[in-house]
Design a protein around this motif. Structure first.
Motif, PDB file in Angstrom:
ATOM      1  N   ASP A   1      71.687  33.432 -15.345  1.00 42.19           N
ATOM      2  CA  ASP A   1      71.998  33.522 -13.923  1.00 42.19           C
ATOM      3  C   ASP A   1      73.082  32.521 -13.537  1.00 42.19           C
ATOM      4  O   ASP A   1      73.228  32.159 -12.382  1.00 42.19           O
ATOM      5  CB  ASP A   1      70.742  33.316 -13.078  1.00 42.19           C
ATOM      6  CG  ASP A   1      70.071  31.989 -13.372  1.00 42.19           C
ATOM      7  OD1 ASP A   1      70.613  31.224 -14.203  1.00 42.19           O
ATOM      8  OD2 ASP A   1      69.017  31.702 -12.776  1.00 42.19           O
TER       9      ASP A   1
ATOM     10  N   CYS B   1      79.091  30.986  -6.413  1.00 47.04           N
ATOM     11  CA  CYS B   1      77.970  31.702  -5.813  1.00 47.04           C
ATOM     12  C   CYS B   1      78.119  31.654  -4.305  1.00 47.04           C
ATOM     13  O   CYS B   1      78.764  30.766  -3.756  1.00 47.04           O
ATOM     14  CB  CYS B   1      76.626  31.058  -6.151  1.00 47.04           C
ATOM     15  SG  CYS B   1      76.412  30.718  -7.878  1.00 47.04           S
TER      16      CYS B   1
ATOM     17  N   TYR C   1      71.639  38.157 -14.487  1.00 43.95           N
ATOM     18  CA  TYR C   1      72.285  39.281 -15.184  1.00 43.95           C
ATOM     19  C   TYR C   1      71.935  39.189 -16.655  1.00 43.95           C
ATOM     20  O   TYR C   1      71.340  38.205 -17.121  1.00 43.95           O
ATOM     21  CB  TYR C   1      73.803  39.230 -14.986  1.00 43.95           C
ATOM     22  CG  TYR C   1      74.432  37.903 -15.359  1.00 43.95           C
ATOM     23  CD1 TYR C   1      74.769  37.629 -16.686  1.00 43.95           C
ATOM     24  CD2 TYR C   1      74.670  36.919 -14.388  1.00 43.95           C
ATOM     25  CE1 TYR C   1      75.324  36.406 -17.026  1.00 43.95           C
ATOM     26  CE2 TYR C   1      75.218  35.713 -14.725  1.00 43.95           C
ATOM     27  CZ  TYR C   1      75.551  35.448 -16.052  1.00 43.95           C
ATOM     28  OH  TYR C   1      76.086  34.240 -16.399  1.00 43.95           O
TER      29      TYR C   1
ATOM     30  N   TYR D   1      78.699  38.291  -7.405  1.00 42.03           N
ATOM     31  CA  TYR D   1      77.579  39.219  -7.244  1.00 42.03           C
ATOM     32  C   TYR D   1      77.547  40.151  -8.436  1.00 42.03           C
ATOM     33  O   TYR D   1      78.505  40.248  -9.211  1.00 42.03           O
ATOM     34  CB  TYR D   1      77.750  40.057  -5.973  1.00 42.03           C
ATOM     35  CG  TYR D   1      77.601  39.280  -4.694  1.00 42.03           C
ATOM     36  CD1 TYR D   1      76.329  39.044  -4.154  1.00 42.03           C
ATOM     37  CD2 TYR D   1      78.709  38.793  -4.029  1.00 42.03           C
ATOM     38  CE1 TYR D   1      76.186  38.330  -2.984  1.00 42.03           C
ATOM     39  CE2 TYR D   1      78.569  38.081  -2.854  1.00 42.03           C
ATOM     40  CZ  TYR D   1      77.306  37.855  -2.327  1.00 42.03           C
ATOM     41  OH  TYR D   1      77.171  37.156  -1.177  1.00 42.03           O
ATOM     42  N   GLY D   2      76.473  40.898  -8.537  1.00 46.38           N
ATOM     43  CA  GLY D   2      76.376  41.916  -9.573  1.00 46.38           C
ATOM     44  C   GLY D   2      77.200  43.119  -9.175  1.00 46.38           C
ATOM     45  O   GLY D   2      77.628  43.258  -8.028  1.00 46.38           O
TER      46      GLY D   2
ATOM     47  N   GLY E   1      72.818  31.922  -9.644  1.00 46.12           N
ATOM     48  CA  GLY E   1      72.876  32.954  -8.618  1.00 46.12           C
ATOM     49  C   GLY E   1      72.118  34.177  -9.076  1.00 46.12           C
ATOM     50  O   GLY E   1      71.072  34.061  -9.724  1.00 46.12           O
ATOM     51  N   GLU E   2      72.712  35.333  -8.818  1.00 45.60           N
ATOM     52  CA  GLU E   2      72.064  36.584  -9.202  1.00 45.60           C
ATOM     53  C   GLU E   2      71.876  36.630 -10.715  1.00 45.60           C
ATOM     54  O   GLU E   2      72.807  36.355 -11.456  1.00 45.60           O
ATOM     55  CB  GLU E   2      72.976  37.739  -8.796  1.00 45.60           C
ATOM     56  CG  GLU E   2      72.399  38.592  -7.708  1.00 45.60           C
ATOM     57  CD  GLU E   2      73.317  39.725  -7.365  1.00 45.60           C
ATOM     58  OE1 GLU E   2      73.370  40.681  -8.144  1.00 45.60           O
ATOM     59  OE2 GLU E   2      74.009  39.625  -6.330  1.00 45.60           O
TER      60      GLU E   2
ATOM     61  N   SER F   1      74.966  45.288  -6.714  1.00 43.69           N
ATOM     62  CA  SER F   1      74.140  44.675  -5.672  1.00 43.69           C
ATOM     63  C   SER F   1      74.591  45.154  -4.303  1.00 43.69           C
ATOM     64  O   SER F   1      75.749  44.972  -3.929  1.00 43.69           O
ATOM     65  CB  SER F   1      74.268  43.148  -5.711  1.00 43.69           C
ATOM     66  OG  SER F   1      74.472  42.714  -7.007  1.00 43.69           O
TER      67      SER F   1
ATOM     68  N   HIS G   1      76.764  31.274 -12.701  1.00 42.91           N
ATOM     69  CA  HIS G   1      77.998  31.836 -12.154  1.00 42.91           C
ATOM     70  C   HIS G   1      79.002  30.730 -11.921  1.00 42.91           C
ATOM     71  O   HIS G   1      78.627  29.582 -11.720  1.00 42.91           O
ATOM     72  CB  HIS G   1      77.739  32.537 -10.815  1.00 42.91           C
ATOM     73  CG  HIS G   1      76.950  33.792 -10.941  1.00 42.91           C
ATOM     74  ND1 HIS G   1      77.501  35.038 -11.018  1.00 42.91           N
ATOM     75  CD2 HIS G   1      75.613  33.989 -11.003  1.00 42.91           C
ATOM     76  CE1 HIS G   1      76.555  35.945 -11.118  1.00 42.91           C
ATOM     77  NE2 HIS G   1      75.385  35.332 -11.120  1.00 42.91           N
TER      78      HIS G   1
ATOM     79  N   HIS H   1      74.264  45.320  -0.129  1.00 41.99           N
ATOM     80  CA  HIS H   1      73.895  44.464   1.002  1.00 41.99           C
ATOM     81  C   HIS H   1      73.907  45.340   2.234  1.00 41.99           C
ATOM     82  O   HIS H   1      74.945  45.512   2.866  1.00 41.99           O
ATOM     83  CB  HIS H   1      74.875  43.300   1.140  1.00 41.99           C
ATOM     84  CG  HIS H   1      74.955  42.475  -0.106  1.00 41.99           C
ATOM     85  ND1 HIS H   1      74.154  41.385  -0.329  1.00 41.99           N
ATOM     86  CD2 HIS H   1      75.697  42.628  -1.227  1.00 41.99           C
ATOM     87  CE1 HIS H   1      74.414  40.887  -1.523  1.00 41.99           C
ATOM     88  NE2 HIS H   1      75.350  41.638  -2.098  1.00 41.99           N
TER      89      HIS H   1
ATOM     90  N   THR I   1      76.387  34.615   2.689  1.00 40.25           N
ATOM     91  CA  THR I   1      77.103  35.574   1.867  1.00 40.25           C
ATOM     92  C   THR I   1      78.517  35.082   1.631  1.00 40.25           C
ATOM     93  O   THR I   1      79.019  34.253   2.385  1.00 40.25           O
ATOM     94  CB  THR I   1      77.201  36.946   2.585  1.00 40.25           C
ATOM     95  OG1 THR I   1      77.842  36.732   3.834  1.00 40.25           O
ATOM     96  CG2 THR I   1      75.843  37.569   2.782  1.00 40.25           C
TER      97      THR I   1
END
Lengths: 384, 624
Positions: A145, A150, A136, A71-72, A133-134, A75, A147, A77, A156
């Motif tokens: 993006d 992920c 960046y 994840y960043g 994924g996210e 980020s 990764h 949740h 999650t």
């Protein structure tokens, strides 16, 4: 006189040059440069070698934390606040699925007034590797993006849990490494430069310079460390940008750490200056600069690097302590100490023990640096 | 001594003893088939160079082998137990009660380094009585009484004060006396003396040897003397074993071995030791001679040699470390009023004991130190010029003319440079030639000192002490100097290697026309090397004369003592240990040499052509 003793003469043939020939292996050993000898000696220190590999891997990955973290950094949740670590499973109902997690179902325990996350074990959610994924921005240059790992699509993956804003701890620890590990290096660079210059001047010039440097060192060392750190960090202007604060903190750590190195440099220089080869160079007419560059520095640099390595842990711990107390780095800059800052609250620690997880990388790094330093110190003088 | 005798002649009988050490590169056999017997009440000497296994033998007897060493075979039978029985030490565990009952009680040991063998945090009295209280049931007072009696015997003037004295308050010789007292407190039947005088000056050495011999006679104690010095062996030993690389080469009585050496190693050793009264032109024979590559000898310059170096009245004081603002610092004079001249192609020897200022003179002459007073002049071929105050540029240019060979071959070469880098450095500093020419010069130099071009790529740690010393000499020769200062160049080396280095120095002198300033504490070595000799004591030159004259007709009492104190190899001229009295302080010298306390006045007086002697204030007053 008691009875005469016999005059014994060893009958074996006599070869005065016996044992003076040299094997190919010895020849190789004696032609090896000191750097190579140090490496050969270092290699025999298993733990130090392991530490070197670990630290090497850590530092090599620092530029790519965006790729490694699932994840960043920021980020959030909202529906997964203080979620405990999700376990990674391999088998679902006895069938091999590969690494996967179960989704969390959020419940609120009205009796205890607590959040509860219950694993929904009906459907496995396989983790994705080498995936998109996210998004960046890598090094502020490229949008990407990609990764290594992920979360499952639609699910999650909080492998080390989340914090009070629902941010993934694993990702934050990964990002935190960037700051925590560089603080030590930048700090040691400052301390190294100061220690080398001041210790070098004191050791080489001697006399009143030596006297002055020694007294300054004694005063610095008599100051209680933690309160001083606190005072200095508190003095950093509140309006400074996080980056400036970062450099401020490393500067403080470096400024307070140099006396140890300066003393090491001074002692080593004093003993080296008495060596006959330095006097021989003086008698040849070699300039002071040449003596320092060709004879003194090569002979004490390996010792110095070893002591520097041994003082990096103090830097890392120093930063961690300051940030833990809230006087070091401040969010949004994230270091392991900043992460631990969240664990200041006793209630939070009892309820959400995974907030203490950043201690593990801190300890691992500090231990690794200590082992590495030990190995380097033992190998620093290959001629002893 | 009321010793129950077993009727045996031997006290210790060693048979087929082997010792090996476990090292990183595999086991090393340090001792093979050693076989000898130490007779009761007599002195047995183990002689050998470094690595010969002589100290390992002593350690095996004491049960003090290092942790990686073990006895691989043989017996060490000891017939001196308190109950008169015998025991095989080789079979005792080093930490067993039986071994501890022997060690320190029946067998005692004194070591080379008196400083590190006494604990600095305990008083001498404490350490001496400790041994007695461990081995006997003596009370504190009894032990103190015994210690004081022994202190008196070993020559301390105030035995009571010694009980409360710490080792650092004593000089080297005094510490060795304390060490001897500690070894003797339990009345051992065997005293192992491992190089007991190697760290001491010759005059002190003579006194300590004398003391050991007296004590041995009084107590009917056997002594195992371990030494590398054949002169000491000649002075002290009844029986001798010569060791080389872990094996005994030859053994027998002193007369047998020294009058009739049969093994090539002992013969070589005896021919390698510099002796007084060597024939003019006689050469030492080292174990392995270095042959210089054949080149025409330097042409002998016609006429009388010119002076290359002239030193007049130099003095130098040192100031102990103190805070920068401390005004009053007590000056410690190191060198007072020293003057001499060095002629081209000749050698001037400077002899003196530790603290005599000889090294300070050497360093002043090379301008590593600036003198407080006096004048140094040097002739680089264009006449004598004053070099006392040179500006940095001219000082650098001057440096190429005078070079230095150091005492310690281990610290004189930078461990992180290859031999080639070490030899080219002087040329690089003086910007002589191209890099290729410098490397060629390095190759020439290494061959000049009898080493091989192959060695250029190696680092110094691969060479033995003698080889390193030769590399140091090659470096000193790199800039083709005219004067080389040799500061104890062989005192850290074995005798056979010493002979090799001394001969090499002489050959190089003949070939290159060098002048040497040869500094040494060893009078026999200086005798072998020098044309003129200067004797120094307490920073002063007490006598200066041509070599032959100094030895045949010494005038100054200190010179006489110094000559008498050197253990010689001549069996018919053993060291007169009693003659070495205490004439070390200028205030104790007899008139007319006595130099009183401040303000001291003295002057050099020419008693014969080129023979100068220092006379004290009273004598000068009488002349004036």
């Amino acid at each position: 006189m008691a009875g005469e003793i016999p005059h014994y003469v060893n009958p074996a043939p006599f070869d005065p040059a016996a044992g003076e020939t040299m094997s190919a292996r010895e020849e190789r050993y004696y032609r090896a440069s000191s750097l190579r000898l140090i490496w050969w000696k270092f290699r025999t220190h298993r733990l130090a070698l392991l530490a070197l590999v670990l630290l090497g891997t850590l530092y090599v990955t620092l530029p790519f934390v965006e790729v490694i973290a699932p994840y960043g950094l920021q980020s959030r949740h909202g529906d997964h606040i203080y979620a405990p670590p999700q376990r990674v499973h391999l088998f679902h109902d006895g069938d091999f699925v590969g690494p996967f997690v179960y989704a969390y179902r959020f419940e609120f325990d009205r009796e205890k007034f607590q959040r509860r996350y219950v694993s929904d074990e009906s459907t496995p959610q396989p983790l994705r590797f080498f995936c998109r994924g996210e998004p960046y921005r890598l090094w502020g240059l490229f949008d990407a993006d990609f990764h290594l790992l992920c979360p499952p699509s639609g699910g999650t993956a909080f492998l080390l849990g989340t914090d009070r804003l629902g941010r993934d701890m694993l990702s934050r620890i990964t990002y935190g490494a960037r700051i925590s590990l560089t603080v030590g290096l930048v700090g040691i660079a400052i301390s190294f430069a100061l220690g080398l210059t001041l210790g070098g001047l004191a050791g080489y010039l001697g006399g009143s310079v030596d006297y002055l440097v020694q007294r300054v060192i004694e005063i610095l060392r008599s100051l209680p460390e933690l309160p001083l750190w606190l005072a200095l960090s508190a003095a950093l202007p509140a309006h400074w940008s996080p980056i400036l604060v970062f450099f401020g903190i490393t500067l403080i750590l470096g400024l307070l750490d140099w006396p140890g190195l300066a003393l090491a440099v001074r002692a080593k220089l004093l003993s080296l200056r008495a060596e006959d080869y330095v006097r021989a160079a003086e008698l040849i007419g070699a300039s002071r600069r040449r003596i320092i560059a060709r004879h003194l520095i090569p002979n004490f640099m390996s010792h110095l690097i070893a002591s520097a390595t041994l003082s990096i842990p103090a830097m890392i711990l120093g930063e961690t302590a300051l940030s833990f107390l809230g006087l070091g780095l401040r969010p949004p800059v994230t270091s392991w100490g900043v992460l631990l800052n969240e664990a200041q609250n006793l209630a939070a620690v009892t309820l959400y023990p995974w907030l203490l997880v950043p201690m593990i990388p801190v300890m691992a790094t500090v231990l690794a640096f200590n082992f590495l330093g030990d190995g380097l110190r033992d190998a620093a003088d290959p001629y002893s | 001594m009321a010793e129950p005798t077993t009727g045996r002649r031997e006290l210790l009988d060693i048979r087929n003893l082997g010792v090996s050490f476990e090292t990183a590169t595999g086991p090393v056999q340090a001792l093979r088939n050693a076989q000898f017997a130490i007779p009761r009440g007599r002195t047995f000497a183990l002689v050998g160079e470094s690595g010969s296994g002589k100290s390992v033998t002593a350690q095996a007897i004491m049960g003090l082998l290092p942790a990686n060493g073990r006895i691989t075979g043989g017996t060490i039978e000891f017939f001196g137990k308190r109950d008169g029985g015998a025991v095989d030490i080789a079979r005792l565990s080093p930490s067993s009660k039986a071994m501890r009952a022997l060690r320190g009680d029946r067998i005692a040991m004194i070591f080379q380094e008196p400083m590190s063998s006494l604990s600095p945090v305990h008083t001498v009295g404490n350490q001496v009585t400790e041994a007695m209280r461990i081995h006997t049931r003596a009370s504190r007072a009894e032990a103190a009484d015994a210690a004081m009696a022994l202190f008196h015997r070993v020559g301390f003037r105030d035995p009571k004060a010694m009980l409360r004295t710490y080792p650092f308050e004593l000089s080297g010789g005094m510490r060795q006396r304390a060490m001897i007292a500690m070894a003797l407190i339990c009345d051992p039947v065997l005293l192992i003396a491992d190089e007991p005088t190697t760290a001491l000056d010759v005059t002190t050495q003579a006194q300590i040897l004398h003391l050991i011999r007296e004590l041995q006679d009084e107590r009917d104690m056997a002594v195992l003397l371990i030494t590398h010095d054949l002169g000491i062996v000649n002075t002290m030993a009844d029986e001798i074993a010569v060791m080389f690389r872990g094996e005994i080469m030859e053994s027998g009585t002193r007369d047998q071995l020294l009058r009739d050496p049969r093994h090539p190693y002992l013969r070589a050793l005896m021919r390698a030791v510099p002796r007084f009264h060597m024939m003019p032109g006689e050469r030492l024979v080292p174990l392995r001679e270095i042959r210089l590559p054949a080149v025409a000898e330097a042409p002998a310059s016609p006429g009388a040699p010119r002076d290359v170096l002239s030193v007049e009245g130099i003095s130098k004081s040192f100031y102990p470390r103190a805070a920068p603002w401390a005004r009053k610092r007590q000056a410690i004079p190191a060198v007072t009023d020293v003057g001499f001249t060095l002629k081209a192609g000749r050698t001037l020897g400077i002899v003196g004991e530790s603290g005599s200022g000889k090294t300070t003179v050497a360093r002043i002459v090379t301008r590593a130190l600036a003198p407080d007073a006096g004048r140094i002049r040097f002739d680089d071929g264009s006449g004598l010029t004053d070099i006392t105050d040179l500006d940095p540029g001219r000082l650098k240019a001057f440096r190429r003319w005078i070079q230095y060979v150091f005492q310690d071959p281990h610290s004189s070469l930078d461990p992180r440079m290859t031999v080639e880098q070490i030899l080219t450095e002087p040329l690089t500093v003086h910007r002589d030639g191209t890099p290729a020419q410098r490397r060629e010069r390095a190759a020439e130099l290494i061959e000049l000192v009898g080493l091989n071009r192959r060695h250029l790529k190696r680092y110094p740690h691969s060479f033995s002490g003698g080889q390193r010393q030769r590399i140091g000499m090659a470096r000193a020769l790199a800039l083709s100097p005219s004067v080389i200062v040799c500061d104890e160049p062989t005192s850290a080396l074995d005798v056979s290697v010493q002979a090799q280095i001394l001969n090499l120095l002489r050959d190089l002198q003949a070939r290159l026309g060098l002048s040497y300033l040869f500094v040494s504490h060893n009078l026999a070595v200086v005798d072998y090397m020098a044309d003129d000799i200067m004797v120094m004591c307490r920073g002063m030159v007490v006598e200066r004369a041509p070599r032959a004259r100094l030895f045949s007709a010494p005038v100054h009492p200190y010179t006489k003592v110094l000559i008498a104190a050197v253990p010689d190899l001549d069996i018919d001229r053993p060291l007169d240990v009693a003659a070495a009295g205490a004439v070390l302080r200028p205030g104790d010298w007899p008139e007319p040499f006595r130099i009183g306390p401040e303000p001291a006045r003295s002057a050099m007086v020419e008693v014969a052509p080129d023979h100068f002697v220092r006379y004290g204030d009273a004598a000068i007053g009488a002349v004036a």
